[in-house]
Design a protein around this motif. Structure first.
Motif, PDB file in Angstrom:
ATOM      1  N   VAL A 107      52.203  41.814  49.171  1.00 18.70           N
ATOM      2  CA  VAL A 107      53.583  42.174  48.774  1.00 18.70           C
ATOM      3  C   VAL A 107      54.516  40.872  48.797  1.00 18.70           C
ATOM      4  CG1 VAL A 107      55.716  43.502  49.427  1.00 18.70           C
ATOM      5  CG2 VAL A 107      53.463  44.756  49.645  1.00 18.70           C
ATOM      6  N   ILE A 108      54.451  40.123  49.691  1.00 16.38           N
ATOM      7  CA  ILE A 108      55.208  38.759  49.360  1.00 16.38           C
ATOM      8  C   ILE A 108      55.110  38.262  48.379  1.00 16.38           C
ATOM      9  CG2 ILE A 108      55.960  36.745  50.567  1.00 16.38           C
ATOM     10  CD1 ILE A 108      55.625  38.130  53.207  1.00 16.38           C
ATOM     11  N   GLY A 109      53.583  37.794  48.030  1.00 11.93           N
ATOM     12  CA  GLY A 109      53.404  37.369  46.713  1.00 11.93           C
ATOM     13  C   GLY A 109      53.978  37.764  45.434  1.00 11.93           C
ATOM     14  N   GLY A 110      53.870  38.888  45.338  1.00 12.25           N
ATOM     15  CA  GLY A 110      54.151  39.921  44.187  1.00 12.25           C
ATOM     16  C   GLY A 110      55.480  39.626  43.962  1.00 12.25           C
ATOM     17  N   ILE A 164      62.943  30.934  50.756  1.00 15.08           N
ATOM     18  CA  ILE A 164      63.766  31.679  52.026  1.00 15.08           C
ATOM     19  C   ILE A 164      63.176  33.089  52.173  1.00 15.08           C
ATOM     20  CG2 ILE A 164      66.061  32.178  52.804  1.00 15.08           C
ATOM     21  CD1 ILE A 164      67.033  29.462  51.480  1.00 15.08           C
ATOM     22  N   GLY A 165      63.334  33.637  51.059  1.00 14.05           N
ATOM     23  CA  GLY A 165      62.778  35.101  50.968  1.00 14.05           C
ATOM     24  C   GLY A 165      61.697  35.137  51.608  1.00 14.05           C
ATOM     25  N   ALA A 166      60.495  34.567  51.266  1.00 16.07           N
ATOM     26  CA  ALA A 166      59.111  34.563  51.641  1.00 16.07           C
ATOM     27  C   ALA A 166      59.388  34.352  53.512  1.00 16.07           C
ATOM     28  CB  ALA A 166      58.265  33.616  50.981  1.00 16.07           C
ATOM     29  N   GLY A 190      58.404  36.690  58.467  1.00 18.66           N
ATOM     30  CA  GLY A 190      58.996  36.957  59.809  1.00 18.66           C
ATOM     31  C   GLY A 190      58.782  38.589  60.066  1.00 18.66           C
ATOM     32  N   ILE A 191      59.466  39.257  59.297  1.00 18.90           N
ATOM     33  CA  ILE A 191      59.534  40.605  59.574  1.00 18.90           C
ATOM     34  C   ILE A 191      57.964  41.391  59.465  1.00 18.90           C
ATOM     35  CG2 ILE A 191      60.124  42.946  58.035  1.00 18.90           C
ATOM     36  CD1 ILE A 191      62.636  41.361  56.934  1.00 18.90           C
ATOM     37  N   ALA A 192      57.097  40.755  58.648  1.00 15.23           N
ATOM     38  CA  ALA A 192      55.720  41.277  58.498  1.00 15.23           C
ATOM     39  C   ALA A 192      55.071  41.118  59.904  1.00 15.23           C
ATOM     40  CB  ALA A 192      54.850  40.367  57.493  1.00 15.23           C
ATOM     41  N   ILE A 201      56.752  40.763  62.789  1.00 17.18           N
ATOM     42  CA  ILE A 201      57.279  41.724  63.930  1.00 17.18           C
ATOM     43  C   ILE A 201      56.784  43.134  63.743  1.00 17.18           C
ATOM     44  CG2 ILE A 201      59.481  42.683  64.667  1.00 17.18           C
ATOM     45  CD1 ILE A 201      60.711  40.116  64.112  1.00 17.18           C
ATOM     46  N   SER A 202      56.673  43.548  62.546  1.00 17.70           N
ATOM     47  CA  SER A 202      56.121  44.842  62.123  1.00 17.70           C
ATOM     48  C   SER A 202      54.652  44.975  62.508  1.00 17.70           C
ATOM     49  CB  SER A 202      56.313  45.305  60.658  1.00 17.70           C
ATOM     50  OG  SER A 202      57.853  45.231  60.163  1.00 17.70           O
ATOM     51  N   ALA A 203      53.987  44.154  62.021  1.00 22.25           N
ATOM     52  CA  ALA A 203      52.601  44.123  62.586  1.00 22.25           C
ATOM     53  C   ALA A 203      52.410  44.196  64.073  1.00 22.25           C
ATOM     54  CB  ALA A 203      51.670  42.862  61.781  1.00 22.25           C
ATOM     55  N   VAL A 204      52.805  43.516  64.818  1.00 21.63           N
ATOM     56  CA  VAL A 204      52.964  43.501  66.118  1.00 21.63           C
ATOM     57  C   VAL A 204      53.398  44.750  66.601  1.00 21.63           C
ATOM     58  CG1 VAL A 204      53.685  42.532  68.414  1.00 21.63           C
ATOM     59  CG2 VAL A 204      52.856  40.883  66.597  1.00 21.63           C
ATOM     60  N   GLY A 205      54.325  45.177  66.152  1.00 19.07           N
ATOM     61  CA  GLY A 205      54.878  46.662  66.778  1.00 19.07           C
ATOM     62  C   GLY A 205      54.120  47.797  66.403  1.00 19.07           C
TER      63      GLY A 205
END
Length: 78
Positions: free
Chosen positions: A14-17, A34-36, A41-43, A45-49
């Motif tokens: 998704v980030i690559g796209g 910066i966006g990537a 970071g969000i990925a 945090i979400s994956a761990v959660g």
């Protein structure tokens, strides 16, 4: 392959796209990076959660112990 790895690989796609689309639209490379990084970071945090195993509650730990104990309570009237 673990659920965590699959989650991270999917988010990386998704980030690559999104980075490719932003580059095609003429966004400056600085903002794409910066966006990537923010999305990565969000990925994480979400994956761990989403994939971590929950710690058992104290009640569940007692039920899983090899030694079982029972507690009896009685109501006594004065």
């Amino acid at each position: 392959m673990s659920s965590f790895a699959i989650y991270i690989i999917g988010f990386a796609i998704v980030i690559g796209g999104l980075a490719w689309a932003a580059n095609s639209l003429g966004v400056a490379d600085q903002w794409i990076w910066i966006g990537a990084i923010v999305l990565a970071g969000i990925a994480i945090i979400s994956a761990v959660g989403s994939t971590r195993r929950r710690d058992p509650s104290p009640g569940e730990m007692q039920m899983n112990d090899s030694v079982e104990s029972t507690t009896t309570t009685t109501n006594r009237r004065p």
